[in-house]
Design a protein around this motif. Structure first.
Motif: not given
Length: 257
Positions: A46-47, A49-50
């Motif tokens: 997971l980032r 920005e996600d």
């Protein structure tokens, strides 16, 4: 009839003088952006920005003692023994029945800072308000410190409750008391003047030390006591349960019908 709640507690905060120097709480605040990286660490791949809003959670990290903020002192805080020789109970052992009882307010705002209230003072005030104490009633003392909360001299303001005044209450079955001052006893700066003049160590913390004779709790740093009537209200002051501790923070509340 409508029920009214009066918040009797102060907030834990960094910038208000509610304790002597170096004894106050230290609160670090982390907002949603600052914690986003922590959140994604729980979800490999997971980032930031996600995330739908790019935000994590708001959290705070706090360094404090059990005597910061509005708190309930256990008999163990005052001495190692209570009731003339029994082991003093800690905050996790305080009977819950003590912490939700009818309240009585003594108005001692007229006493000067550092004054040590006596049993006669308590008796005179009870006569003035027309109240006879009953076992387990919670007695709160409105002092000049209440109006000084947030001021630089708060910890030196208000009168204190002496040994005989405290025992007057305890001998009538009171087991929880409270004050809007920093301490149940007179502020140390005033007690020190008396000690230096007399070298009598019995003057130090005499109200607290009465707990060695009859075990009791008291709430310190109450707030808004001037909003309460002399009687006719309940006090709720359940402490946070900390094993073997000398005190626990409480969100003290007065309940009025």
């Amino acid at each position: 009839m409508a029920r009214r709640l009066v918040d009797l507690s102060i907030a834990l905060e960094n910038d208000v003088v509610a304790d002597p120097p170096q004894m106050g709480p230290q609160i670090a605040y982390f907002d949603h952006r600052q914690t986003a990286a922590r959140l994604i660490g729980f979800f490999p791949g997971l980032r930031v920005e996600d995330l739908p809003d790019g935000e994590g959670w708001a959290i705070e990290q706090i360094a404090l003692t059990t005597h910061n903020g509005t708190h309930l002192d256990a008999p163990y805080h005052f001495a190692s023994t209570m009731d003339r020789g029994k082991r003093a109970i800690t905050i996790d052992e305080v009977p819950l029945e003590w912490c939700l009882q009818p309240g009585v307010k003594l108005d001692f705002r007229h006493f000067p800072d550092g004054y040590v209230a006596t049993a006669k003072d308590v008796e005179t005030e009870l006569d003035r308000i027309g109240h006879t104490l009953s076992p387990l009633e919670i007695v709160v003392v409105n002092t000049a410190a209440g109006a000084a909360y947030g001021e630089p001299d708060y910890v030196s303001r208000g009168c204190g409750m002496g040994r005989e005044a405290t025992l007057y209450l305890l001998e009538r079955g009171v087991r929880v008391t409270g004050t809007d001052g920093w301490s149940w006893d007179a502020p140390f700066v005033h007690t020190n003047e008396k000690y230096q003049a007399t070298k009598d160590a019995r003057l130090i913390w005499e109200g607290h030390k009465a707990g060695g004779e009859i075990g009791y709790c008291h709430i310190e740093k109450l707030h808004n006591l001037e909003l309460l009537p002399s009687s006719g209200f309940l006090v709720s002051c359940f402490p946070v349960k900390i094993r073997a501790a000398s005190a626990g923070w409480t969100r003290a509340v007065a309940i009025l019908d």
